[in-house]
Design an enzyme around this catalytic site. Structure first.
Site, mmCIF file in Angstrom:
data_model
loop_
_atom_site.group_PDB
_atom_site.id
_atom_site.type_symbol
_atom_site.label_atom_id
_atom_site.label_comp_id
_atom_site.label_asym_id
_atom_site.label_seq_id
_atom_site.Cartn_x
_atom_site.Cartn_y
_atom_site.Cartn_z
ATOM 1 N N LYS A 192 0.843 -1.201 0.000
ATOM 2 C CA LYS A 192 0.000 0.000 0.000
ATOM 3 C C LYS A 192 0.872 1.242 0.000
ATOM 4 O O LYS A 192 1.489 1.586 0.999
ATOM 5 C CB LYS A 192 -0.913 0.062 1.224
ATOM 6 C CG LYS A 192 -1.952 1.180 1.056
ATOM 7 C CD LYS A 192 -2.623 1.591 2.346
ATOM 8 C CE LYS A 192 -1.957 2.764 3.013
ATOM 9 N NZ LYS A 192 -1.954 4.009 2.218
ATOM 10 N N GLY A 245 6.309 4.990 8.734
ATOM 11 C CA GLY A 245 5.424 6.143 8.905
ATOM 12 C C GLY A 245 5.493 6.654 10.328
ATOM 13 O O GLY A 245 6.516 6.510 11.002
ATOM 14 N N GLU A 267 9.370 1.132 10.881
ATOM 15 C CA GLU A 267 10.390 2.173 10.775
ATOM 16 C C GLU A 267 9.650 3.482 10.982
ATOM 17 O O GLU A 267 8.881 3.908 10.125
ATOM 18 C CB GLU A 267 11.060 2.073 9.396
ATOM 19 C CG GLU A 267 12.439 2.658 9.394
ATOM 20 C CD GLU A 267 12.419 4.068 8.888
ATOM 21 O OE1 GLU A 267 12.365 4.980 9.751
ATOM 22 O OE2 GLU A 267 12.439 4.251 7.673
ATOM 23 N N CYS A 301 12.772 10.818 8.082
ATOM 24 C CA CYS A 301 12.660 10.256 9.429
ATOM 25 C C CYS A 301 13.952 10.454 10.214
ATOM 26 O O CYS A 301 13.916 10.634 11.419
ATOM 27 C CB CYS A 301 12.252 8.794 9.378
ATOM 28 S SG CYS A 301 13.210 7.845 8.223
ATOM 29 N N GLU A 398 8.463 15.099 16.849
ATOM 30 C CA GLU A 398 8.925 15.125 15.454
ATOM 31 C C GLU A 398 8.094 16.157 14.687
ATOM 32 O O GLU A 398 6.878 16.091 14.659
ATOM 33 C CB GLU A 398 8.733 13.736 14.832
ATOM 34 C CG GLU A 398 9.155 13.676 13.381
ATOM 35 C CD GLU A 398 9.090 12.262 12.797
ATOM 36 O OE1 GLU A 398 8.018 11.643 12.836
ATOM 37 O OE2 GLU A 398 10.132 11.776 12.324
#
Ligand code: NAI
Ligand code: MG
Length: 497
Positions: A192, A245, A267, A301, A398
């Site tokens: 996806k 994500g 991750e 990330c 973040e």
């Protein structure tokens, strides 16, 4: 039809204008819903294409196809055959590199030169690297101490049907980091892509078929996290789920996976520290700091988002960083002079600007940037905040935007310096700038991060494991560790007595 940047070439334009469907069992098929998602060029806000909105029923169909392929001829392919398919796939990507780079650029906002020289080159390397493992992965023959005579060995077997959910910041790379080791290991896939950036994954799906990767090995269901991602995570017919994500969604994936206890690799986010010691090459450090946080508008990330500079050199480093931040050419990724593009969406823009405002309200000061640029597209100025302290949202969370939080330290105690850097729920990456070998390696040991770069802002190499400590994730992608994510170990013991 849709408006797109005039520099976009004929091949990419033709692809944009297609009626994109789902890839199931080697066929392009309509989703079971008629709804379509508009895909945006984040540099203009204009619609460039639409994609099918998959449903839970489409995931079911894709899982069935993946299962049939896994149980069928795919199982019997030899390692060399898989290598050859993967190498053909890599060559086809090279032959279509410019189209892929342009699609990546206008859908994700990343400047074309990075898409071309970073993303497309990177996925070709990843495929070729992973294609080599098919013939090299294998088990062991342990020396068992059981009574009598035994022959014992281990086998590495493909884990089965895997679900893979990828984000919008590196659509090509994140797709390839997932599918290449899975194909090498002999798994079949339900992928996806992000609902915001599915185009290049769809093009890869087409090239995979052209390369001879059999129907059902790579299935692609486009659509939203809910329902498509959520049904992948919960699906009883999927043996393993891999996700990149947000930490928030990662937690939900792990929970959904408990139903059939599928294997999970994650991750997730980061708040990665960059530590500049006074003996460092300060110009190189300042340039590295900027690249680490402003590359792809900070939507990385592993972005170096917390900067710690020794107070003796703080002003000098921050002057250089702020100067560079003000000079960065921000614009449409298709303009060859652009160094930084937009953030991906209105939502991300609001989120990033919201963090900058909250930082100011909580007492941080703007050394550079801080504002939206223009009214069209989702551009944010490269931003540097000083006076940042733990407890502020800009420090703790973040941001995923071009926002650097700069702090100084006046300590020479490496335990204390690393404790400050480690004071985060995240542990993805860290970067250390020093010419002192002893400091470099001592810090590398003390930092709680899956990736430590010394005198470098990143280390994009297919051989190096990539992943996080703490809440930055589970497991490691790239390197042989990625193959391990897609295999089960079987211990076989034969009593010869
Ligand atoms: P997200 O985590 O919601 O999206 C990533 C992928 O997960 C997409 O394919 C999405 O469709 C899917 N997804 C969403 N909800 C799901 C669910 N319930 N079950 C299964 N799959 C689901 O990220 P989002 O909302 O786009 O961005 C929010 C923040 O997440 C960013 O600001 C950033 O901090 C972080 N993020 C981190 C990334 C990384 O590389 N570590 C990548 C993208 C976002
Ligand atoms: Mg989300």
């Amino acid at each position: 039809m849709m408006n797109c940047h005039p520099a976009v070439g004929a091949a990419a334009k033709a692809f944009l204008n297609r009626q994109h469907q789902l890839l199931i069992d080697g066929q392009w098929v309509e989703a079971s819903s008629e709804a379509r998602t508009e895909l945006i060029d984040p540099a203009t806000g204009g619609v460039i294409a639409t994609a099918a909105q998959g449903t839970a029923a489409d995931v079911d169909r894709a899982v069935e196809a993946a299962r049939r392929a896994f149980e069928g001829p795919w199982r019997k392919t030899t390692p060399t055959q898989r290598t050859q398919m993967m190498l053909r796939f890599a060559s086809l990507i090279e032959a279509n590199a410019e189209e892929l780079a342009e699609l990546e650029c206008i859908n994700s906002g990343k400047p074309l030169m990075f898409c071309r020289n970073g993303d497309v080159v990177g996925i070709v390397e990843m495929l070729r690297y992973m294609s080599g493992w098919t013939t090299k992965m294998g088990g062991e023959t342990p020396n068992v101490s059981l009574p009598g005579e035994w022959h014992a060995y281990t086998l590495l077997e493909p884990v089965g049907v895997v679900g893979q959910i990828v984000p919008w910041n590196f659509p090509l790379n994140m797709t390839m980091w997932k599918i290449a080791p899975a194909i090498a290991a002999g798994c079949t896939i339900v992928l996806k892509p992000s609902e915001q950036t599915p185009l290049t994954a769809l093009r890869l799906g087409e090239l995979a078929l052209e390369a001879g990767i059999p129907p059902g090995v790579l299935n692609i269901v486009t659509g939203f996290g809910n329902p498509v991602g959520a049904s992948i995570a919960a699906h009883p017919g999927i043996d393993k789920v891999a996700f990149t994500g947000s930490t928030e969604v990662g937690r939900r994936i792990a929970q959904a996976a408990t139903g059939n206890l599928k294997k999970v690799s994650l991750e997730l986010g980061g708040k990665s520290p960059v530590i500049v010691f006074p003996d460092a090459n300060l110009q190189a450090a300042a340039a590295g700091v900027c690249s680490s946080i402003f590359f792809h508008a900070g939507q990385v990330c592993a972005a170096g988002s917390r900067l710690y500079v020794h107070e003796r050199v703080f002003d000098e480093v921050l002057d250089a960083v702020a100067r560079r931040a003000r000079e960065i050419r921000v614009g449409h990724g298709m303009d060859e002079s652009t160094e930084m593009g937009p953030v991906v969406s209105q939502r991300q823009l609001d989120r990033v600007l919201g963090y900058i405002r909250s930082g100011q309200e909580q007492g941080a000061s703007l050394l550079a940037g801080g504002e939206r640029i223009g009214e069209q597209g989702f551009f944010v100025q490269p931003t540097v905040l000083t006076g940042v302290k733990p407890g502020m949202a800009v420090h703790d969370e973040e941001i995923f935007g071009p926002v650097l939080c700069a702090m100084s330290f006046n300590d020479d105690d490496l335990d204390r310096i690393s404790a400050t850097a480690n004071a985060s729920p995240y542990g993805l990456a860290a970067s250390v700038w020093t010419r002192d070998l002893s400091i470099a390696h001592k810090m590398a040991r003390r930092l709680q991060a899956g990736i430590v770069n010394v005198n470098a802002l990143s280390s994009p190499d297919a051989t190096l494991p990539y992943g996080g400590y703490k809440q930055s994730g589970w497991g490691r992608e790239r390197g042989f560790d990625a193959i391990k994510l897609y295999t089960e170990v079987k211990a076989v013991a034969v009593n010869l007595n």
